[in-house]
Design a protein around this motif. Structure first.
Motif, short mmCIF file in Angstrom:
data_model
loop_
_atom_site.label_atom_id
_atom_site.label_comp_id
_atom_site.label_asym_id
_atom_site.label_seq_id
_atom_site.Cartn_x
_atom_site.Cartn_y
_atom_site.Cartn_z
N UNK A 68 0.84 -1.21 0.00
CA UNK A 68 0.00 0.00 0.00
C UNK A 68 0.88 1.26 0.00
N UNK A 69 0.31 2.35 -0.48
CA UNK A 69 1.06 3.61 -0.59
C UNK A 69 1.72 4.01 0.73
N UNK A 70 1.02 3.80 1.84
CA UNK A 70 1.56 4.18 3.14
C UNK A 70 2.82 3.38 3.47
N UNK A 71 2.84 2.11 3.11
CA UNK A 71 3.99 1.25 3.37
C UNK A 71 5.16 1.66 2.48
N UNK A 72 4.89 1.98 1.23
CA UNK A 72 5.95 2.44 0.32
C UNK A 72 6.60 3.70 0.92
N UNK A 73 5.78 4.62 1.41
CA UNK A 73 6.31 5.84 2.02
C UNK A 73 7.11 5.53 3.28
N UNK A 74 6.63 4.60 4.07
CA UNK A 74 7.32 4.20 5.31
C UNK A 74 8.70 3.60 4.98
N UNK A 75 8.74 2.74 3.99
CA UNK A 75 10.01 2.13 3.58
C UNK A 75 10.96 3.21 3.07
N UNK A 76 10.45 4.10 2.24
CA UNK A 76 11.27 5.18 1.70
C UNK A 76 11.87 6.01 2.84
N UNK A 77 11.05 6.40 3.80
CA UNK A 77 11.51 7.22 4.92
C UNK A 77 12.59 6.50 5.73
N UNK A 78 12.36 5.23 6.04
CA UNK A 78 13.33 4.48 6.82
C UNK A 78 14.64 4.29 6.06
N UNK A 119 6.83 4.29 -6.32
CA UNK A 119 7.73 3.15 -6.11
C UNK A 119 8.98 3.62 -5.40
N UNK A 120 9.67 2.64 -4.84
CA UNK A 120 10.98 2.89 -4.24
C UNK A 120 11.87 1.72 -4.58
N UNK A 121 13.09 2.03 -4.99
CA UNK A 121 14.08 1.00 -5.28
C UNK A 121 15.15 1.05 -4.21
N UNK A 122 15.59 -0.12 -3.77
CA UNK A 122 16.57 -0.20 -2.69
C UNK A 122 17.69 -1.15 -3.04
N UNK A 123 18.90 -0.78 -2.66
CA UNK A 123 20.05 -1.67 -2.73
C UNK A 123 20.82 -1.49 -1.45
N UNK A 124 21.10 -2.59 -0.77
CA UNK A 124 21.85 -2.50 0.47
C UNK A 124 21.98 -3.83 1.16
N UNK A 125 22.37 -3.80 2.44
CA UNK A 125 22.56 -5.04 3.19
C UNK A 125 21.29 -5.90 3.21
N UNK A 126 21.45 -7.15 2.88
CA UNK A 126 20.33 -8.08 2.78
C UNK A 126 19.46 -8.06 4.05
#
Length: 140
Positions: A68-78, A119-126
């Protein structure tokens, strides 16, 4: 930042309320920027048996997840708070622009807190990415 691709994870999370065309657009824009931002993700060019060259593709899987949009925003912020994570946010504002100049102008007049993300794309520690995205479903 040290980029250890083999011990890292790369994911794209899209807003599950988007129609198919906007979903594909949101994932593809983020993936292009991730590829530019983390060139170590892309393998070398490869020749087939006939000698034709095929450009390198990603060295690790890149699951496309939905939330959901709220979760995408939460992930982006974190994620933006973690210096070990490469974060590519693709906002609804960006998705609505027809030119890059329009995007520059409109984003310059917008506050960060007012942005919603397609959307949010992430690359980092597994381990860290699993913490944020491990419970999300694959986009199907």
């Amino acid at each position: 930042m040290s980029l250890d691709v083999k011990n890292s994870k790369c994911v794209i999370v899209v807003n599950d309320d988007l129609p198919v065309g906007l979903t594909v657009n949101a994932a593809s824009v983020v993936s292009l920027t991730l590829g530019r931002s983390v060139p170590e993700l892309i393998g070398q060019d490869v020749k087939d048996a006939d000698g034709a060259v095929h450009l390198g593709i990603t060295l690790i899987p890149v699951p496309i997840l939905k939330a959901p949009a709220e979760k995408v925003a939460e992930i982006h912020a974190a994620a933006t708070e973690d210096p070990e994570v490469v974060v590519v946010g693709f906002s609804d504002l960006a998705q609505s622009c027809r030119t890059y100049d329009e995007y520059i102008e409109r984003l310059g007049a917008s506050e960060s807190a007012a942005l919603a993300y397609s959307s949010v794309g992430l690359f980092g520690p597994r381990k860290q990415l699993n913490k944020w995205t491990g419970s999300l479903a694959l986009l199907r």
